[in-house]
Design a protein around this motif. Sequence first.
Motif, PDB file in Angstrom:
ATOM      1  N   ARG A  25       4.946 -14.022  -9.836  1.00  0.00           N
ATOM      2  CA  ARG A  25       5.412 -13.928 -11.216  1.00  0.00           C
ATOM      3  C   ARG A  25       6.045 -12.562 -11.500  1.00  0.00           C
ATOM      4  N   LEU A  26       5.489 -11.505 -10.871  1.00  0.00           N
ATOM      5  CA  LEU A  26       5.949 -10.145 -11.128  1.00  0.00           C
ATOM      6  C   LEU A  26       7.001  -9.667 -10.130  1.00  0.00           C
ATOM      7  N   ALA A  27       7.342 -10.521  -9.168  1.00  0.00           N
ATOM      8  CA  ALA A  27       8.319 -10.154  -8.125  1.00  0.00           C
ATOM      9  C   ALA A  27       7.866  -8.933  -7.335  1.00  0.00           C
ATOM     10  N   LEU A  28       6.603  -8.940  -6.936  1.00  0.00           N
ATOM     11  CA  LEU A  28       6.040  -7.880  -6.098  1.00  0.00           C
ATOM     12  C   LEU A  28       5.952  -8.380  -4.656  1.00  0.00           C
ATOM     13  N   ASN A  29       6.461  -7.596  -3.726  1.00  0.00           N
ATOM     14  CA  ASN A  29       6.361  -7.947  -2.316  1.00  0.00           C
ATOM     15  C   ASN A  29       4.941  -7.772  -1.821  1.00  0.00           C
ATOM     16  N   HIS A  30       4.572  -8.522  -0.779  1.00  0.00           N
ATOM     17  CA  HIS A  30       3.258  -8.363  -0.157  1.00  0.00           C
ATOM     18  C   HIS A  30       3.303  -7.343   0.976  1.00  0.00           C
ATOM     19  N   ASP A  31       4.467  -7.151   1.549  1.00  0.00           N
ATOM     20  CA  ASP A  31       4.601  -6.272   2.705  1.00  0.00           C
ATOM     21  C   ASP A  31       5.047  -4.876   2.289  1.00  0.00           C
ATOM     22  N   TRP A  32       4.510  -3.877   2.981  1.00  0.00           N
ATOM     23  CA  TRP A  32       4.948  -2.512   2.746  1.00  0.00           C
ATOM     24  C   TRP A  32       6.306  -2.302   3.400  1.00  0.00           C
ATOM     25  N   PRO A  33       7.113  -1.377   2.899  1.00  0.00           N
ATOM     26  CA  PRO A  33       8.457  -1.168   3.467  1.00  0.00           C
ATOM     27  C   PRO A  33       8.396  -0.679   4.911  1.00  0.00           C
ATOM     28  N   GLN A  34       9.354  -1.116   5.708  1.00  0.00           N
ATOM     29  CA  GLN A  34       9.459  -0.666   7.089  1.00  0.00           C
ATOM     30  C   GLN A  34      10.176   0.687   7.125  1.00  0.00           C
ATOM     31  N   ALA A  87       1.047  -1.948 -12.647  1.00  0.00           N
ATOM     32  CA  ALA A  87       1.727  -1.330 -11.513  1.00  0.00           C
ATOM     33  C   ALA A  87       3.212  -1.659 -11.521  1.00  0.00           C
ATOM     34  N   LYS A  88       3.534  -2.920 -11.784  1.00  0.00           N
ATOM     35  CA  LYS A  88       4.938  -3.325 -11.849  1.00  0.00           C
ATOM     36  C   LYS A  88       5.660  -2.575 -12.956  1.00  0.00           C
ATOM     37  N   GLU A  89       5.014  -2.428 -14.089  1.00  0.00           N
ATOM     38  CA  GLU A  89       5.615  -1.722 -15.222  1.00  0.00           C
ATOM     39  C   GLU A  89       5.916  -0.270 -14.882  1.00  0.00           C
ATOM     40  N   HIS A  90       5.138   0.293 -13.931  1.00  0.00           N
ATOM     41  CA  HIS A  90       5.329   1.691 -13.553  1.00  0.00           C
ATOM     42  C   HIS A  90       6.062   1.845 -12.221  1.00  0.00           C
ATOM     43  N   GLY A  91       6.808   0.832 -11.836  1.00  0.00           N
ATOM     44  CA  GLY A  91       7.732   1.004 -10.721  1.00  0.00           C
ATOM     45  C   GLY A  91       7.285   0.534  -9.361  1.00  0.00           C
ATOM     46  N   ALA A  92       6.125  -0.076  -9.253  1.00  0.00           N
ATOM     47  CA  ALA A  92       5.679  -0.556  -7.941  1.00  0.00           C
ATOM     48  C   ALA A  92       6.605  -1.660  -7.451  1.00  0.00           C
ATOM     49  N   SER A  93       6.923  -1.626  -6.165  1.00  0.00           N
ATOM     50  CA  SER A  93       7.769  -2.658  -5.573  1.00  0.00           C
ATOM     51  C   SER A  93       6.981  -3.630  -4.704  1.00  0.00           C
ATOM     52  N   SER A  94       5.746  -3.264  -4.374  1.00  0.00           N
ATOM     53  CA  SER A  94       4.905  -4.129  -3.544  1.00  0.00           C
ATOM     54  C   SER A  94       3.451  -3.926  -3.916  1.00  0.00           C
ATOM     55  N   ALA A  95       2.590  -4.809  -3.433  1.00  0.00           N
ATOM     56  CA  ALA A  95       1.170  -4.729  -3.767  1.00  0.00           C
ATOM     57  C   ALA A  95       0.325  -5.356  -2.659  1.00  0.00           C
ATOM     58  N   ARG A  96      -0.879  -4.857  -2.546  1.00  0.00           N
ATOM     59  CA  ARG A  96      -1.878  -5.432  -1.655  1.00  0.00           C
ATOM     60  C   ARG A  96      -3.243  -5.307  -2.336  1.00  0.00           C
ATOM     61  N   TYR A  97      -4.241  -5.996  -1.792  1.00  0.00           N
ATOM     62  CA  TYR A  97      -5.588  -5.869  -2.334  1.00  0.00           C
ATOM     63  C   TYR A  97      -6.596  -5.955  -1.195  1.00  0.00           C
ATOM     64  N   THR A  98      -7.781  -5.422  -1.431  1.00  0.00           N
ATOM     65  CA  THR A  98      -8.901  -5.599  -0.512  1.00  0.00           C
ATOM     66  C   THR A  98     -10.154  -5.895  -1.327  1.00  0.00           C
ATOM     67  N   VAL A  99     -11.091  -6.548  -0.688  1.00  0.00           N
ATOM     68  CA  VAL A  99     -12.389  -6.843  -1.299  1.00  0.00           C
ATOM     69  C   VAL A  99     -13.392  -5.800  -0.828  1.00  0.00           C
ATOM     70  N   LEU A 100     -14.355  -5.476  -1.660  1.00  0.00           N
ATOM     71  CA  LEU A 100     -15.354  -4.462  -1.348  1.00  0.00           C
ATOM     72  C   LEU A 100     -15.991  -4.682   0.015  1.00  0.00           C
ATOM     73  N   ARG A 101     -16.055  -3.608   0.804  1.00  0.00           N
ATOM     74  CA  ARG A 101     -16.749  -3.603   2.093  1.00  0.00           C
ATOM     75  C   ARG A 101     -17.977  -2.718   1.980  1.00  0.00           C
ATOM     76  N   LEU A 102     -19.078  -3.108   2.626  1.00  0.00           N
ATOM     77  CA  LEU A 102     -20.318  -2.334   2.551  1.00  0.00           C
ATOM     78  C   LEU A 102     -20.855  -2.011   3.951  1.00  0.00           C
ATOM     79  N   PRO A 103     -20.128  -1.222   4.744  1.00  0.00           N
ATOM     80  CA  PRO A 103     -20.594  -0.897   6.094  1.00  0.00           C
ATOM     81  C   PRO A 103     -21.734   0.126   6.085  1.00  0.00           C
ATOM     82  N   TYR A 104     -22.695  -0.082   6.975  1.00  0.00           N
ATOM     83  CA  TYR A 104     -23.774   0.876   7.224  1.00  0.00           C
ATOM     84  C   TYR A 104     -24.416   1.354   5.917  1.00  0.00           C
ATOM     85  N   GLU A 105     -24.382   2.687   5.684  1.00  0.00           N
ATOM     86  CA  GLU A 105     -25.118   3.250   4.552  1.00  0.00           C
ATOM     87  C   GLU A 105     -24.469   2.997   3.198  1.00  0.00           C
TER      88      GLU A 105
END
Length: 368
Positions: A336-345, A257-275
């Motif tokens: 290490r990759l200089a990626l922000n955790h926050d999305w731009p305001q 993602a960094k190599e392709h221009g991303a300036s920030s990043a986030r992640y989520t873990v799998l959720r399994l609601p209902y069905e």
Amino acid sequence: MDDFDPAPSPEINARPVKGRGAVGNVDHRFTNETRRAVDDGWQQAEPSLPQTRLHVDSAKSIISRNDSPDLGFDQSLNPYRGCEHGCIYCYARPTHAWLGLSPGLDFETQIFAKPDAPRLLREELAKPGYVCSTIALGTATDAYQPFERKEKLTRAILQVMLETRHPVSVVTKSSLIVRDIDLWAELAGQKLSHAAISLTTLDGPLARQLEPRASAPHARLEAMGELAAAGIPATALIAPLIPGINDHELEKLLAAAKEHGASSARYTVLRLPYEVAPLFRDWLNWHAPEKAARVMSVLYDLRGQRANDPNFGSRMTGLGHYAELLRQRFALACRRLALNHDWPQLDTTRFVPPPAGDARATRQLSLF
């Protein structure tokens, strides 16, 4: 596009279907009776492949609001219901149960478009009491799923956003977003737009099993690069991380993602609601049977010994030692990759409401 016929698809045998995420149609939680296919020995022909249908959703309003502290937005807009991408893990699958349809194959084959979305958006933005805040596109469906190529609802919505100078963001798995790069770039020039590209894996065969009709991993990365080059803030959303399936790719995904221009990043873990839980178990049993027991064991550990944890603060990233390990790995890689955790305001001060008269002029007059 046809009118809504609230009838679930015919019973489909529980086996993988080429180009689809769900193994079959599961009963939803509002079903009063359970149907099961019975093999009486006479069935010889292969079951027919489920066909994708587009229905009309005659929505009366278009902006949804929430007060969830872990979402990062309080307004969202979905131009479609259901999603042909067919991601097996999609947390929005249970929304089809409200339509009397299955969260399984119905969710990815019976799609509902909202042709009045641009008009409804204009009307809501014109209301005297409206308070401007960023509107997130595609929170319960992908705004750039395949039908968008023809329907162009998302593009029409962006045109309203540009006209009113309203901030907008999107999360998508589709490279189709580059079709509208002219609008996204013009909005970005006024600090009014942000795009997040959802990345799950760099493994092509795995992507075809997890999210069969979404853009290929390399196409999403190329789209991210085009967005960044056009001056549009681009975020890599590493989602969802699935223990034993794609979690080992976390650092590689962030680096790509960094190599392709991303300036920030986030992640989520799998959720399994209902069905989603039984659908995902079926997917594991077909595509990774040797890992199924271990994967579900770790997921239950991440969710406090439940299939799903709905609590704010932990539902996105999980609980326990494994969740802490993922958090540390993500933080170190971003540092290490200089990626922000926050999305731009985005800028909410530029908003100019559409004239109320224009909104009323597009509405059919009452007979009385």
